[in-house]
Write a protein that holds these residues in place. Structure first.
Motif, PDB file in Angstrom:
ATOM      1  N   THR A   1     -12.382   9.934  29.797  1.00 25.63           N
ATOM      2  CA  THR A   1     -11.852   9.466  31.069  1.00 25.63           C
ATOM      3  C   THR A   1     -12.564   8.188  31.474  1.00 25.63           C
ATOM      4  N   LEU A   2     -11.791   7.201  31.922  1.00 30.39           N
ATOM      5  CA  LEU A   2     -12.334   5.918  32.351  1.00 30.39           C
ATOM      6  C   LEU A   2     -12.106   5.730  33.841  1.00 30.39           C
ATOM      7  N   VAL A   3     -13.100   5.194  34.526  1.00 28.53           N
ATOM      8  CA  VAL A   3     -12.979   4.904  35.953  1.00 28.53           C
ATOM      9  C   VAL A   3     -13.326   3.438  36.152  1.00 28.53           C
ATOM     10  N   ALA A   4     -12.360   2.665  36.682  1.00 29.67           N
ATOM     11  CA  ALA A   4     -12.535   1.227  36.868  1.00 29.67           C
ATOM     12  C   ALA A   4     -12.283   0.860  38.315  1.00 29.67           C
ATOM     13  N   ASP A   5     -13.097  -0.044  38.848  1.00 29.18           N
ATOM     14  CA  ASP A   5     -12.964  -0.523  40.222  1.00 29.18           C
ATOM     15  C   ASP A   5     -12.117  -1.783  40.268  1.00 29.18           C
ATOM     16  N   ALA A   6     -11.430  -1.971  41.388  1.00 28.64           N
ATOM     17  CA  ALA A   6     -10.610  -3.165  41.560  1.00 28.64           C
ATOM     18  C   ALA A   6     -11.458  -4.425  41.544  1.00 28.64           C
ATOM     19  N   GLY A   7     -12.678  -4.332  42.053  1.00 27.66           N
ATOM     20  CA  GLY A   7     -13.540  -5.498  42.136  1.00 27.66           C
ATOM     21  C   GLY A   7     -14.226  -5.856  40.843  1.00 27.66           C
ATOM     22  N   GLY A   8     -13.911  -5.192  39.765  1.00 25.45           N
ATOM     23  CA  GLY A   8     -14.566  -5.453  38.488  1.00 25.45           C
ATOM     24  C   GLY A   8     -15.885  -4.721  38.393  1.00 25.45           C
ATOM     25  N   GLY A   9     -16.851  -5.298  37.712  1.00 27.83           N
ATOM     26  CA  GLY A   9     -18.121  -4.618  37.470  1.00 27.83           C
ATOM     27  C   GLY A   9     -17.988  -3.629  36.339  1.00 27.83           C
ATOM     28  N   ALA A  10     -19.046  -2.874  36.119  1.00 22.60           N
ATOM     29  CA  ALA A  10     -19.055  -1.920  35.015  1.00 22.60           C
ATOM     30  C   ALA A  10     -18.092  -0.775  35.281  1.00 22.60           C
ATOM     31  N   ALA A  11     -17.235  -0.499  34.311  1.00 20.10           N
ATOM     32  CA  ALA A  11     -16.413   0.704  34.367  1.00 20.10           C
ATOM     33  C   ALA A  11     -17.263   1.881  33.908  1.00 20.10           C
ATOM     34  N   ARG A  12     -16.784   3.076  34.177  1.00 24.44           N
ATOM     35  CA  ARG A  12     -17.504   4.276  33.749  1.00 24.44           C
ATOM     36  C   ARG A  12     -16.649   5.087  32.792  1.00 24.44           C
ATOM     37  N   VAL A  13     -17.311   5.671  31.823  1.00 19.47           N
ATOM     38  CA  VAL A  13     -16.631   6.493  30.840  1.00 19.47           C
ATOM     39  C   VAL A  13     -17.233   7.888  30.895  1.00 19.47           C
TER      40      VAL A  13
ATOM     41  N   ALA B   1       0.117   5.648  33.706  1.00 17.81           N
ATOM     42  CA  ALA B   1      -0.425   4.288  33.743  1.00 17.81           C
ATOM     43  C   ALA B   1       0.544   3.307  33.088  1.00 17.81           C
ATOM     44  N   ALA B   2       1.154   3.710  31.981  1.00 15.08           N
ATOM     45  CA  ALA B   2       2.111   2.843  31.304  1.00 15.08           C
ATOM     46  C   ALA B   2       3.301   2.538  32.205  1.00 15.08           C
ATOM     47  N   ALA B   3       3.805   3.550  32.901  1.00 14.95           N
ATOM     48  CA  ALA B   3       4.927   3.332  33.814  1.00 14.95           C
ATOM     49  C   ALA B   3       4.548   2.377  34.938  1.00 14.95           C
ATOM     50  N   LEU B   4       3.343   2.512  35.458  1.00 17.36           N
ATOM     51  CA  LEU B   4       2.902   1.642  36.548  1.00 17.36           C
ATOM     52  C   LEU B   4       2.720   0.200  36.076  1.00 17.36           C
ATOM     53  N   LEU B   5       2.324   0.022  34.833  1.00 19.09           N
ATOM     54  CA  LEU B   5       2.113  -1.324  34.299  1.00 19.09           C
ATOM     55  C   LEU B   5       3.362  -1.906  33.637  1.00 19.09           C
ATOM     56  N   GLY B   6       4.377  -1.066  33.437  1.00 17.41           N
ATOM     57  CA  GLY B   6       5.596  -1.534  32.807  1.00 17.41           C
ATOM     58  C   GLY B   6       5.454  -1.791  31.322  1.00 17.41           C
TER      59      GLY B   6
ATOM     60  N   ARG C   1      -7.298   1.377  26.194  1.00 19.29           N
ATOM     61  CA  ARG C   1      -7.491   2.166  27.407  1.00 19.29           C
ATOM     62  C   ARG C   1      -8.379   1.449  28.431  1.00 19.29           C
ATOM     63  N   LEU C   2      -9.464   0.859  27.988  1.00 14.44           N
ATOM     64  CA  LEU C   2     -10.357   0.193  28.932  1.00 14.44           C
ATOM     65  C   LEU C   2      -9.657  -0.979  29.602  1.00 14.44           C
ATOM     66  N   ALA C   3      -8.971  -1.783  28.814  1.00 13.62           N
ATOM     67  CA  ALA C   3      -8.247  -2.924  29.380  1.00 13.62           C
ATOM     68  C   ALA C   3      -7.151  -2.459  30.332  1.00 13.62           C
ATOM     69  N   ALA C   4      -6.463  -1.376  29.987  1.00 17.73           N
ATOM     70  CA  ALA C   4      -5.386  -0.871  30.842  1.00 17.73           C
ATOM     71  C   ALA C   4      -5.930  -0.377  32.175  1.00 17.73           C
ATOM     72  N   ALA C   5      -7.049   0.352  32.151  1.00 18.33           N
ATOM     73  CA  ALA C   5      -7.638   0.840  33.399  1.00 18.33           C
ATOM     74  C   ALA C   5      -8.065  -0.325  34.289  1.00 18.33           C
ATOM     75  N   ARG C   6      -8.675  -1.337  33.691  1.00 17.38           N
ATOM     76  CA  ARG C   6      -9.094  -2.507  34.472  1.00 17.38           C
ATOM     77  C   ARG C   6      -7.887  -3.252  35.041  1.00 17.38           C
ATOM     78  N   GLU C   7      -6.856  -3.411  34.237  1.00 16.92           N
ATOM     79  CA  GLU C   7      -5.668  -4.127  34.693  1.00 16.92           C
ATOM     80  C   GLU C   7      -4.989  -3.391  35.841  1.00 16.92           C
ATOM     81  N   LEU C   8      -4.852  -2.083  35.712  1.00 13.23           N
ATOM     82  CA  LEU C   8      -4.210  -1.292  36.762  1.00 13.23           C
ATOM     83  C   LEU C   8      -5.017  -1.359  38.062  1.00 13.23           C
ATOM     84  N   ALA C   9      -6.335  -1.303  37.952  1.00 18.50           N
ATOM     85  CA  ALA C   9      -7.185  -1.410  39.134  1.00 18.50           C
ATOM     86  C   ALA C   9      -6.994  -2.757  39.821  1.00 18.50           C
ATOM     87  N   ALA C  10      -6.878  -3.814  39.033  1.00 14.40           N
ATOM     88  CA  ALA C  10      -6.702  -5.143  39.612  1.00 14.40           C
ATOM     89  C   ALA C  10      -5.325  -5.303  40.247  1.00 14.40           C
TER      90      ALA C  10
END
Length: 472
Positions: free
Chosen positions: A387-399, A350-355, A365-374
């Motif tokens: 483990t965190l699961v975040a959707d591109a469209g926002g809404g509630a993430a899951r842990v 994830a860090a490599a993908l976000l630079g 972690r939560l902010a990173a998952a949301r940012e990567l999804a967006a």
């Protein structure tokens, strides 16, 4: 978190003044008493800030004092301490440290229990120096540490820890779980979490959800009387290489146990796959000529095979991208897809993908998952101890916290990818497939390890047991 704050405000407006704090204090005192075992004669130190958490601690301390505990309050801001709670503590025979700065360390060293009521859910940016000194003193002491609502110094909304914070053995939280109690790194500071019902209305959609057995059971695909292997879904696995054939085998193993009716494998590890799993439909002609599938998994053990990753991303079915596929996939190819995409990085990927640096992802972690999804317009499953699961469209993430540290083993992620890909092929949307797979994978890891090392193949073999456990 704003939904919790709003629910608290609405409830306080309906109750007599102070009633909500009394409910919280009663639950806190009961949890402290249970942890102590014997209350009479025990030594309890309250670390009291200026907010409602300090009031909760003072009222709970009064209850413990009435049961014979020796309770002493250390006030960080004496002039701003909760007046009603302080009066209640004194009436019950509790004491207030005369010189908090000088006495605190010695009091904590002699205590059986330390109650952290320094900062509440509104705290930001770590503890101030005087509070940090108390947290540092409590850490190595023999006393059990109980946090009120959440450990002081952690971010309630995000799970970030930006400075000094209290490390608790037990956190007693009120009304609803706060994200900081579920998401690393803050979760590590919370210890065991106990939820006390104080009468809050169930919150609507929040920032974070945690699936339970019943939720997962509702999502699991179950074949009907008219089902056949194709109606149940076919998942394609484009994975492995001459150097990493085991990744293909492990991804297929997870896929075979994930609910789809059939698994097609495409790649150079066909002989290894068919030798281990003869039920797999194997092809060496590439994804386009493999036959119809309802979802693809690409990337595990792919090495430098960018062409296959690109070909899979060009299909019009859901695609899971993992491991080498995350490095090989073009950002625009992912962003431009019309079918769902599920990306499954660990923190380094994830860090490599976000630079950014890995430490930055691990710290937020939560902010990173949301940012990567967006950024990728994809659903992102960020692997880790939670483990965190975040959707591109926002809404509630899951842990998800069903896992175990024993899952940090080679090939474990390949099993998870196959499992999640199979659930995609069976018809689950990406958010559901990712969070359900993480839940089952974590349970299977616990069943496989039972406190001892376990390999990825052991985890895969316990997925059916985890499935049955959820559905019972």
């Amino acid at each position: 978190m704003e939904t919790v704050r709003a629910a608290e405000r609405a409830l306080m407006a309906r109750l007599p003044e102070g009633a909500l704090m009394q409910r919280a204090a009663a639950g806190l005192a009961a949890a402290c008493a249970e942890l102590l075992g014997r209350v009479y004669g025990s030594r309890v130190v309250l670390l009291v800030g200026s907010g409602d958490n300090g009031g909760d601690a003072l009222y709970a301390g009064a209850r413990l004092a009435r049961r014979g505990a020796g309770v002493t309050a250390v006030l960080l801001s004496p002039e701003r301490a909760h007046a009603g709670g302080l009066a209640a503590l004194r009436r019950a025979g509790g004491a207030v440290a005369a010189d908090a700065a000088a006495a605190a360390e010695e009091l904590i060293e002699r205590a059986d229990l330390v109650v952290d009521g320094i900062v509440g859910i509104g705290g930001r940016g770590g503890l101030r120096p005087e509070a940090a000194a108390l947290a540092e003193a409590a850490g190595p002491s023999r006393a059990a540490v109980v946090a009120v609502d959440l450990p002081s110094g952690v971010e309630a909304d995000t799970g970030e820890v930006r400075g000094a914070a209290v490390r608790a053995d037990l956190t007693v939280t009120f009304g609803a779980y706060k994200p900081g109690l579920l998401v690393d790194p803050a979760r590590e500071y919370a210890g065991v979490v106990r939820l006390v019902d104080i009468g809050l209305e169930p919150p609507g959609e929040g920032e974070l959800e945690a699936l339970q057995h019943a939720d997962v059971a509702r999502l699991l695909p179950v074949p009907g009387a008219e089902s056949d292997k194709y109606r149940r879904g076919v998942v394609g696995i484009a994975a492995g290489s001459a150097r990493y054939p085991g990744a293909a085998v492990l991804a297929v193993s997870g896929a075979l146990r994930g609910g789809a009716g059939a698994v097609r494998y495409v790649g150079p590890a066909g002989d290894a796959v068919i030798a281990r799993f003869p039920e797999t439909l194997v092809s060496d002609r590439g994804p386009a000529k493999a036959g119809r599938v309802q979802a693809w998994v690409t990337g595990p053990g792919a090495g430098e095979d960018a062409a296959t990753v690109a070909e899979v991303l060009g299909t019009d079915v859901p695609v899971l991208v993992d491991a080498d596929g995350l490095r090989l996939a073009e950002r625009d190819a992912v962003r431009g897809r019309t079918a769902p995409t599920l990306m499954t990085p660990h923190a380094g990927e994830a860090a490599a993908l976000l630079g950014v640096r890995r430490e930055e992802v691990e710290g937020r972690r939560l902010a990173a998952a949301r940012e990567l999804a967006a950024v990728y317009r994809a659903t992102v499953l960020l692997k880790g101890s939670t483990t965190l699961v975040a959707d591109a469209g926002g809404g509630a993430a899951r842990v998800n916290a069903t896992g175990t540290s024993w899952l940090a083993t080679a090939g474990s992620g390949d099993v998870l990818s196959g499992l999640a890909g199979s659930l995609l092929a069976a018809g689950l949307r990406a958010l559901d497939a990712g969070s359900t797979a993480a839940y089952l994978h974590g349970l299977a890891g616990r069943f496989a390890a039972q406190g001892a090392p376990a390999g990825a193949h052991d985890v895969s073999e316990r997925i059916p047991e985890a499935w049955r456990d959820v559905r019972c």
